[in-house]
Design a protein around this motif. Structure first.
Motif, PDB file in Angstrom:
ATOM      1  N   ASN A 119     106.779  92.226  27.435  1.00  0.00           N
ATOM      2  CA  ASN A 119     107.607  93.138  26.639  1.00  0.00           C
ATOM      3  C   ASN A 119     108.929  92.470  26.241  1.00  0.00           C
TER       4      ASN A 119
ATOM      5  N   GLN B 200     109.506  89.216  25.937  1.00  0.00           N
ATOM      6  CA  GLN B 200     109.233  88.175  24.941  1.00  0.00           C
ATOM      7  C   GLN B 200     108.989  88.793  23.570  1.00  0.00           C
ATOM      8  N   ASN B 201     108.240  89.898  23.530  1.00  0.00           N
ATOM      9  CA  ASN B 201     107.995  90.570  22.247  1.00  0.00           C
ATOM     10  C   ASN B 201     109.275  91.106  21.642  1.00  0.00           C
TER      11      ASN B 201
ATOM     12  N   ALA C 175     112.256  89.851  22.096  1.00  0.00           N
ATOM     13  CA  ALA C 175     113.024  88.694  21.606  1.00  0.00           C
ATOM     14  C   ALA C 175     112.481  88.200  20.275  1.00  0.00           C
ATOM     15  N   ARG C 176     111.166  88.183  20.125  1.00  0.00           N
ATOM     16  CA  ARG C 176     110.573  87.752  18.856  1.00  0.00           C
ATOM     17  C   ARG C 176     110.907  88.722  17.731  1.00  0.00           C
ATOM     18  N   ALA C 177     110.887  90.019  18.072  1.00  0.00           N
ATOM     19  CA  ALA C 177     111.177  91.025  17.048  1.00  0.00           C
ATOM     20  C   ALA C 177     112.611  90.912  16.557  1.00  0.00           C
TER      21      ALA C 177
ATOM     22  N   GLU D 139     114.217  88.154  16.132  1.00  0.00           N
ATOM     23  CA  GLU D 139     114.316  87.011  15.233  1.00  0.00           C
ATOM     24  C   GLU D 139     113.835  87.385  13.829  1.00  0.00           C
ATOM     25  N   THR D 140     114.245  86.573  12.823  1.00  0.00           N
ATOM     26  CA  THR D 140     113.801  86.810  11.439  1.00  0.00           C
ATOM     27  C   THR D 140     112.339  86.412  11.318  1.00  0.00           C
ATOM     28  N   PRO D 141     111.478  87.329  10.990  1.00  0.00           N
ATOM     29  CA  PRO D 141     110.050  86.989  10.934  1.00  0.00           C
ATOM     30  C   PRO D 141     109.732  86.109   9.730  1.00  0.00           C
TER      31      PRO D 141
ATOM     32  N   LYS E 270     103.886  85.932   6.848  1.00  0.00           N
ATOM     33  CA  LYS E 270     102.590  85.752   7.498  1.00  0.00           C
ATOM     34  C   LYS E 270     101.603  85.122   6.529  1.00  0.00           C
TER      35      LYS E 270
END
Length: 543
Positions: A310, A312-313, A315-317, A319-321, A324
């Protein structure tokens, strides 16, 4: 997927066990079901046999043995042990499991693992919840009436002696579960990993509490429906089910243990940690419920792993995605869609098209031709659908993928055979080791003899033990074994190899099914491509 359960009984009435196995009983009260005249109703279908009882009834034989050895005379004594092997409901239609075959497997299991015990083996064709699962009951007298070999699950010399009692330890249950898994693998039946824990651990008490609660709720809802009132609740939940749902809800959004504890505290649940283990205290209880009683999803390791994911997710969220990248669907995506362990091959999918001309040459009539034509049309549509869905660009690409899948299947088969060979060697070593350990008192006694004459007399007196010891020693020498492993270490290795073999077997069955499907698609596609010119030629002739 066969499951294995154990129930110990202090009931001195051995006849009650046989009565339960052969007559109908109420699933909630466990009382016998009576007809209008107050007589017991026999079960519709069952198989039953007794072992080591001679010509006597099971109950009489057990009581006679208890009196002979002076055991099971106190109220607190465990009089009998009840083991239940429940097979998967799909085993009957898919794998040909019958009541007679299950009875034979149960008798073999009882003779192998409970030698020297008076026993009842009874097979029922259906469970109490009408799920259709064939299951075998094995009821043994806790007293042993004959000396038996030292089996892997036995830990003390008394576990083999005549007149001593059977002990169902944690190590014994692990061994029995491994043997049930081995039996399912050998008989090509559905199976699950019984040696690892369960995400939701449902005890016998909780299971019956849910069944009774649901029955009471259904009855209450029926009475409300008769008066026109809508039901407030349709599904009954036990206290443990509610607690599991609350924990999972808190765990789904928490990013740290403090956050997790705070979210549970808002729901009135206190989480405690002691000696590396978690327990959960609800407002209506004074004693906390340990994570072990709820399931593996709620222990410390699983909770911390979920919290780490949770975090890690989150932290990724933050960040600027990145945009895809979309990839076209391919056969690899489809084949690797489900990486979880599959217990059995699929029974549906594309089927081979029928060569109608060849079947007509064999003498098939118009009825078969009509069916085969319809069948081929369906399989042609299914083949084209799978071909397009898998992203094939040409028959050559399909051929290459099939060759790669066949290579992977061959490699998995080689690994499985290697593990099976190692497992057989370990079991042979275990058999020789246990036999050698059992002869230790005789070998020690020989060393204690002072004269050659005494040693010869002692050796003649214990000749069978020395024959077994020498045979085992020759085996160790032939295998190049200079230092004998401990029986516990060897049993742990066997359990690990059993787990590895089951995992490889499941992988083998999955890859075998993939290869079969690809072969079917290729065969059907070849037939379709060969028939298209013939159809065009026929249309030209008609013009």
């Amino acid at each position: 997927m066969a499951t294995f359960k154990h129930i110990s009984s202090k009931n001195a009435d051995y006849g009650a066990a046989e009565q339960y196995l052969t007559f109908e009983h109420d699933e909630f009260t466990m009382k016998p079901t009576l007809d209008g005249n107050g007589r017991l109703l026999p079960r519709d279908d069952y198989r039953i046999s007794s072992l080591n009882c001679g010509d006597e009834d099971f109950a009489i034989a057990c009581m006679r043995s208890n009196l002979k050895y002076g055991k099971n005379q106190k109220r607190e004594d465990v009089k009998s042990h009840h083991y239940i092997i429940s097979f998967d409901p799909r085993d009957a239609p898919d794998n040909g499991l019958t009541v007679d075959r299950a009875q034979a497997l149960g008798e073999e299991f009882c003779k192998t693992h409970f030698p020297g015990h008076q026993a009842l083996v009874c097979t029922h064709p259906d469970g109490h919840n009408h799920s259709g699962n064939i299951h075998v009951h094995i009821v043994i007298n806790s007293l042993r009436i004959a000396e038996v070999p030292l089996l892997p699950y036995m830990e003390r010399p008394a576990d083999t002696r005549e007149g001593c009692k059977h002990r169902c330890t944690d190590a014994a249950m692990e061994y029995f579960k491994a043997e049930v898994m081995e039996m399912c693998h050998r008989e090509s039946l559905y199976q699950i990993d019984l040696l690892n824990g369960s995400k939701n651990r449902i005890t016998e008490r909780e299971y019956w509490a849910k069944r009774k609660g649901q029955a009471a709720l259904d009855k209450e809802n029926a009475s409300q429906a008769a008066t026109g009132e809508p039901p407030k609740q349709t599904k009954f939940e036990t206290d443990k089910e509610k607690l599991r749902r609350t924990i999972r809800a808190a765990l789904s959004s928490a990013v740290s243990f403090e956050d997790f504890s705070g979210k549970l505290l808002q729901q009135g649940v206190t989480v405690k940690e002691s000696r590396g283990r978690l327990s959960y205290l609800t407002p209506d209880r004074t004693k906390p419920i340990t994570a072990r009683k709820l399931g593996d999803d709620f222990d410390r390791a699983a909770v911390l792993e979920a919290l780490t994911i949770n975090a890690q997710n989150a932290a990724r969220a933050a960040e600027t995605p990145l945009p895809k990248q979309e990839y076209p669907r391919s056969i690899k995506d489809r084949l690797q869609r489900n990486k979880a362990v599959i217990n059995a091959p699929k029974q549906d999918g594309v089927q081979r098209m029928v060569d109608i001309a060849a079947k007509k040459a064999e003498g098939k009539g118009r009825g078969y031709e009509k069916w085969a034509t319809l069948h081929n049309l369906k399989q042609m549509a299914a083949t084209v659908s799978v071909y397009e869905e898998s992203g094939f660009s040409s028959p050559e690409e399909l051929k290459a993928v099939l060759a790669a899948a066949s290579t992977e299947l061959h490699e998995t088969t080689g690994k499985l055979k290697a593990v099976e060979s190692t497992l057989r060697e370990k079991k042979d070593l275990q058999k020789q080791l246990l036999a050698y350990i059992k002869t230790k008192p005789a070998r020690d006694g020989l060393r204690a003899q002072k004269t050659e004459k005494a040693r010869r007399a002692y050796r003649e007196q214990h000749e069978s033990d020395f024959i077994i010891a020498e045979s085992a020693a020759r085996y160790f020498k032939a295998q190049g074994i200079t230092k004998l492993p401990s029986s516990k270490t060897l049993q742990a290795e066997i359990e690990q190899l059993t787990k590895a073999k089951n995992a490889l077997y499941n992988e083998y069955r999955e890859k075998k099914e993939n290869v079969r499907e690809l072969q079917t698609v290729k065969s059907n596609l070849d037939k379709i491509l060969r028939r298209e010119p013939e159809r065009g030629k026929g249309r030209e002739n008609e013009r």
